[in-house]
Design an enzyme around this catalytic site. Structure first.
Site, PDB file in Angstrom:
ATOM      1  N   VAL A  30      -0.734   8.806   0.112  1.00 21.23           N
ATOM      2  CA  VAL A  30      -0.356  10.214   0.202  1.00 21.23           C
ATOM      3  C   VAL A  30      -1.664  10.984   0.359  1.00 21.23           C
ATOM      4  O   VAL A  30      -2.564  10.848  -0.476  1.00 21.23           O
ATOM      5  CB  VAL A  30       0.397  10.688  -1.059  1.00 21.23           C
ATOM      6  CG1 VAL A  30       0.695  12.180  -0.986  1.00 21.23           C
ATOM      7  CG2 VAL A  30       1.693   9.902  -1.239  1.00 21.23           C
ATOM      8  N   CYS A  76       1.137  -3.330  -4.518  1.00 21.77           N
ATOM      9  CA  CYS A  76       0.471  -2.032  -4.591  1.00 21.77           C
ATOM     10  C   CYS A  76       0.373  -1.589  -6.050  1.00 21.77           C
ATOM     11  O   CYS A  76       1.360  -1.608  -6.781  1.00 21.77           O
ATOM     12  CB  CYS A  76       1.258  -1.003  -3.774  1.00 21.77           C
ATOM     13  SG  CYS A  76       0.716   0.684  -4.016  1.00 21.77           S
ATOM     14  N   SER A  77      -0.822  -1.166  -6.464  1.00 23.24           N
ATOM     15  CA  SER A  77      -1.014  -0.766  -7.858  1.00 23.24           C
ATOM     16  C   SER A  77      -0.194   0.461  -8.238  1.00 23.24           C
ATOM     17  O   SER A  77       0.236   0.581  -9.381  1.00 23.24           O
ATOM     18  CB  SER A  77      -2.495  -0.523  -8.151  1.00 23.24           C
ATOM     19  OG  SER A  77      -2.987   0.523  -7.337  1.00 23.24           O
ATOM     20  N   TYR A  78       0.053   1.370  -7.294  1.00 20.81           N
ATOM     21  CA  TYR A  78       0.890   2.524  -7.628  1.00 20.81           C
ATOM     22  C   TYR A  78       2.295   2.051  -8.007  1.00 20.81           C
ATOM     23  O   TYR A  78       2.875   2.504  -8.994  1.00 20.81           O
ATOM     24  CB  TYR A  78       0.982   3.532  -6.477  1.00 20.81           C
ATOM     25  CG  TYR A  78       2.033   4.591  -6.764  1.00 20.81           C
ATOM     26  CD1 TYR A  78       1.758   5.653  -7.618  1.00 20.81           C
ATOM     27  CD2 TYR A  78       3.328   4.486  -6.239  1.00 20.81           C
ATOM     28  CE1 TYR A  78       2.743   6.581  -7.942  1.00 20.81           C
ATOM     29  CE2 TYR A  78       4.312   5.412  -6.550  1.00 20.81           C
ATOM     30  CZ  TYR A  78       4.006   6.457  -7.404  1.00 20.81           C
ATOM     31  OH  TYR A  78       4.984   7.367  -7.728  1.00 20.81           O
ATOM     32  N   HIS A  84       0.834  -1.210   0.000  1.00 21.16           N
ATOM     33  CA  HIS A  84       0.000   0.000   0.000  1.00 21.16           C
ATOM     34  C   HIS A  84       0.865   1.254   0.000  1.00 21.16           C
ATOM     35  O   HIS A  84       1.868   1.313   0.705  1.00 21.16           O
ATOM     36  CB  HIS A  84      -0.899  -0.003   1.239  1.00 21.16           C
ATOM     37  CG  HIS A  84      -1.879   1.115   1.306  1.00 21.16           C
ATOM     38  ND1 HIS A  84      -2.838   1.324   0.354  1.00 21.16           N
ATOM     39  CD2 HIS A  84      -2.044   2.092   2.228  1.00 21.16           C
ATOM     40  CE1 HIS A  84      -3.559   2.378   0.693  1.00 21.16           C
ATOM     41  NE2 HIS A  84      -3.095   2.871   1.815  1.00 21.16           N
ATOM     42  N   THR A  85       0.452   2.220  -0.798  1.00 21.20           N
ATOM     43  CA  THR A  85       1.077   3.538  -0.817  1.00 21.20           C
ATOM     44  C   THR A  85      -0.026   4.545  -0.530  1.00 21.20           C
ATOM     45  O   THR A  85      -1.099   4.469  -1.138  1.00 21.20           O
ATOM     46  CB  THR A  85       1.691   3.853  -2.200  1.00 21.20           C
ATOM     47  OG1 THR A  85       2.653   2.841  -2.504  1.00 21.20           O
ATOM     48  CG2 THR A  85       2.369   5.205  -2.214  1.00 21.20           C
ATOM     49  N   ARG A 128       7.823   4.008 -14.778  1.00 13.28           N
ATOM     50  CA  ARG A 128       8.579   5.262 -14.866  1.00 13.28           C
ATOM     51  C   ARG A 128      10.037   5.084 -14.440  1.00 13.28           C
ATOM     52  O   ARG A 128      10.875   5.930 -14.735  1.00 13.28           O
ATOM     53  CB  ARG A 128       7.945   6.329 -13.965  1.00 13.28           C
ATOM     54  CG  ARG A 128       6.607   6.825 -14.461  1.00 13.28           C
ATOM     55  CD  ARG A 128       6.039   7.843 -13.507  1.00 13.28           C
ATOM     56  NE  ARG A 128       4.714   8.273 -13.923  1.00 13.28           N
ATOM     57  CZ  ARG A 128       3.912   9.018 -13.188  1.00 13.28           C
ATOM     58  NH1 ARG A 128       4.302   9.435 -11.989  1.00 13.28           N
ATOM     59  NH2 ARG A 128       2.727   9.362 -13.627  1.00 13.28           N
TER      60      ARG A 128
END
Length: 111
Positions: free
Chosen positions: A52, A84-86, A49-50, A94
């Site tokens: 913000v 985590c999808s991010y 999990h990420t 990237r």
């Protein structure tokens, strides 16, 4: 002036701390973080999990948190599972140089 201050802050890398007891990497204010689970007897870091908060989005914090987690994994000879999808859908495409740390399914066959 406030915009300039915000821009100035984003150029400086935020301080990211490793919170070993909560198994996460977090900003100094603890509001943005990456959570992980250790697997395979502590040899694999599964980033699950990420987060913000909306007030801090667009500043590159998620990327800085991921870099901290990946650097930690590299320095501790850990592999990473990007649950985590991010991480899997944004950070790794990237930053493909981090793909070398990804957990390989081939390693499972030895278990």
């Amino acid at each position: 002036m406030a915009t300039r201050g915000a821009t100035g802050n984003s150029l400086e890398a935020p301080k990211i701390a490793w919170n070993e007891t909560q198994r996460r990497f977090e900003t100094e204010d603890k509001k943005a973080y990456v959570e992980y689970v250790l697997r395979q007897d502590g040899k694999v870091m599964d980033i699950v999990h990420t987060f913000v908060p909306s007030s801090k989005r667009g500043m590159g914090l998620a990327s800085h948190l991921c870099v901290a987690a990946f650097n930690h994994a590299k320095s501790h000879s850990l592999s990473i599972i990007p649950s985590c999808s991010y991480v899997s859908d944004t950070f790794l495409p990237r930053n493909p140089s981090w793909n070398t740390l990804l957990y390989s399914e081939d390693l499972k066959s030895n278990i």
